[in-house]
Design an enzyme around this catalytic site. Sequence first.
Site, short mmCIF file in Angstrom:
data_model
loop_
_atom_site.label_atom_id
_atom_site.label_comp_id
_atom_site.label_asym_id
_atom_site.label_seq_id
_atom_site.Cartn_x
_atom_site.Cartn_y
_atom_site.Cartn_z
N GLY A 56 0.84 -1.20 0.00
CA GLY A 56 0.00 0.00 0.00
C GLY A 56 0.87 1.25 0.00
N ASN A 59 -6.53 -2.74 8.01
CA ASN A 59 -7.66 -3.25 8.82
C ASN A 59 -8.51 -4.27 8.09
OD1 ASN A 59 -7.46 -1.98 11.35
ND2 ASN A 59 -8.00 -0.02 10.38
N ASP A 74 -3.25 2.99 19.19
CA ASP A 74 -4.18 3.03 20.32
C ASP A 74 -3.43 3.28 21.62
OD1 ASP A 74 -6.25 2.14 18.45
OD2 ASP A 74 -5.10 0.30 18.47
N HIS A 108 -7.75 -4.13 17.54
CA HIS A 108 -7.70 -2.74 17.07
C HIS A 108 -9.07 -2.40 16.49
CE1 HIS A 108 -6.65 1.00 15.23
NE2 HIS A 108 -7.05 0.54 14.06
P1 NAI Z 1 -5.16 4.34 1.49
O1 NAI Z 1 -6.41 3.87 0.84
O2 NAI Z 1 -4.75 5.76 1.40
O3 NAI Z 1 -3.95 3.48 0.94
C1 NAI Z 1 -3.98 2.08 0.83
C2 NAI Z 1 -3.13 1.72 -0.36
O4 NAI Z 1 -3.04 0.31 -0.40
C3 NAI Z 1 -3.73 2.18 -1.69
O5 NAI Z 1 -2.74 2.91 -2.41
C4 NAI Z 1 -4.09 0.86 -2.38
O6 NAI Z 1 -3.90 0.93 -3.79
C5 NAI Z 1 -3.12 -0.10 -1.73
N1 NAI Z 1 -3.55 -1.50 -1.72
C6 NAI Z 1 -4.80 -2.00 -1.53
N2 NAI Z 1 -4.79 -3.32 -1.62
C7 NAI Z 1 -3.50 -3.68 -1.85
C8 NAI Z 1 -2.87 -4.93 -2.06
N3 NAI Z 1 -3.56 -6.07 -2.06
N4 NAI Z 1 -1.53 -4.93 -2.26
C9 NAI Z 1 -0.84 -3.79 -2.29
N5 NAI Z 1 -1.39 -2.57 -2.13
C10 NAI Z 1 -2.71 -2.53 -1.91
O7 NAI Z 1 -5.28 3.87 3.01
P2 NAI Z 1 -4.38 4.31 4.26
O8 NAI Z 1 -4.98 5.50 4.89
O9 NAI Z 1 -2.95 4.34 3.86
O10 NAI Z 1 -4.67 3.10 5.25
C11 NAI Z 1 -4.22 1.80 4.96
C12 NAI Z 1 -4.83 0.79 5.92
O11 NAI Z 1 -4.41 1.06 7.24
C13 NAI Z 1 -6.37 0.81 5.97
O12 NAI Z 1 -6.82 -0.52 6.01
C14 NAI Z 1 -6.67 1.50 7.28
O13 NAI Z 1 -7.92 1.12 7.79
C15 NAI Z 1 -5.53 0.97 8.13
N6 NAI Z 1 -5.24 1.73 9.35
C16 NAI Z 1 -4.88 1.00 10.46
C17 NAI Z 1 -4.56 1.62 11.64
C18 NAI Z 1 -4.15 0.82 12.84
O14 NAI Z 1 -3.98 1.43 13.91
N7 NAI Z 1 -3.98 -0.49 12.79
C19 NAI Z 1 -4.61 3.08 11.75
C20 NAI Z 1 -4.96 3.76 10.53
C21 NAI Z 1 -5.26 3.08 9.38
#
Ligand code: NAI
Length: 328
Positions: A11, A133, A161, A189
């Site tokens: 990602g 997530n 968290d 989470h």
């Molecule tokens: P985003 O949508 O901006 O970026 C995600 C990227 O992953 C996109 O560029 C997409 O093309 C890529 N992607 C999707 N499926 C993929 C795959 N199979 N292989 C490679 N790349 C792939 O999202 P963001 O804001 O960067 O968040 C990413 C994840 O992190 C989300 O699932 C979000 O819910 C999670 N998250 C988790 C947190 C935690 O505390 N554990 C905190 C904040 C976000």
Amino acid sequence: MKTPVRVAVTGAAGQIGYSLLFRIASGEMLGKDQPVVLQMLELPLEKAQAALKGVMMELEDCAFPLLAGMVGTDDPEVAFKDADIALLVGARPRGPGMERKDLLLENAKIFTAQGAALNKVAKRDVKVLVVGNPANTNAYIAMKSAPDLPAKNFTAMLRLDHNRALSQLAAKAGVAVGDIEKMVVWGNHSPTMYPDYRFATVNGESLKDKINDAEWNANVFIPTVGKRGAAIIEARGLSSAASAANAAIDHIRDWVLGTNGKWVTMGVPSDGSYGIPEGIIYGVPVTCENGEYTRVQGLEIDAFSRERMDKTLAELEEERAGVAHLLG
Ligand code: NAI
């Protein structure tokens, strides 16, 4: 010069990726004397690959002395090849009208494939952190899909968290965030997580005694930490990215370089302690030394805590049951 560490980031062209990669390349995660090779994975979509190319151009333009190489790819086996560290950030976001169950299944496909690729090509001691997530269950799926790698290599991110809880506590007690120790976030989470400061100290004194406000704990603190992600979305129009990237850096830095006896929260496969069935990826307090984490054992769990720990466990068990048919 030290041998470069291979860090895979999935990602990579997303929001978190944009806050994360530059800090890894500048040495904030593994130390200012540790070169890194970034191995970045994005979806095989023209737009995603073009965005990844742009990020790589910007990484080049920073001329980071520690950035010893870069790979951009849409193939997990290329991204994870000989990886020492894998940050699994990319995940399928919830689309309009999508049920939680559908989200779980869409992500299960991604993390089954990525677990299998890690199993095939990553270093045998690869340290995996799942951020995407539902992070705990995605980590569980990746772990189950990588039978040749030790289960302990797979972790989920509860550090955001943990950090959120520290800041809320510091503000309430009027103390410096860095002076608080022994804070824990138990469980998933998700809003069911249980942030617990019963053991926390500030300069050696009990933080619970200092705050002495059970009503605030139950009705303000726990829900504020649990719903902080939603509050950020509400305020910013986008989900937390810089703070999530920061937490990922904290998690890996502490795992690799050690915590010097300090407790941190990591989502790790349970060893059966604290009534958490073995294998479930559950937030627990750990200390880290020599590249290994060790659970803090023997903490007393009172009735209030047991109830919350069981509630977040029940959610994780439900998620696990929802993907069991995919894991053989
Ligand atoms: P985003 O949508 O901006 O970026 C995600 C990227 O992953 C996109 O560029 C997409 O093309 C890529 N992607 C999707 N499926 C993929 C795959 N199979 N292989 C490679 N790349 C792939 O999202 P963001 O804001 O960067 O968040 C990413 C994840 O992190 C989300 O699932 C979000 O819910 C999670 N998250 C988790 C947190 C935690 O505390 N554990 C905190 C904040 C976000």
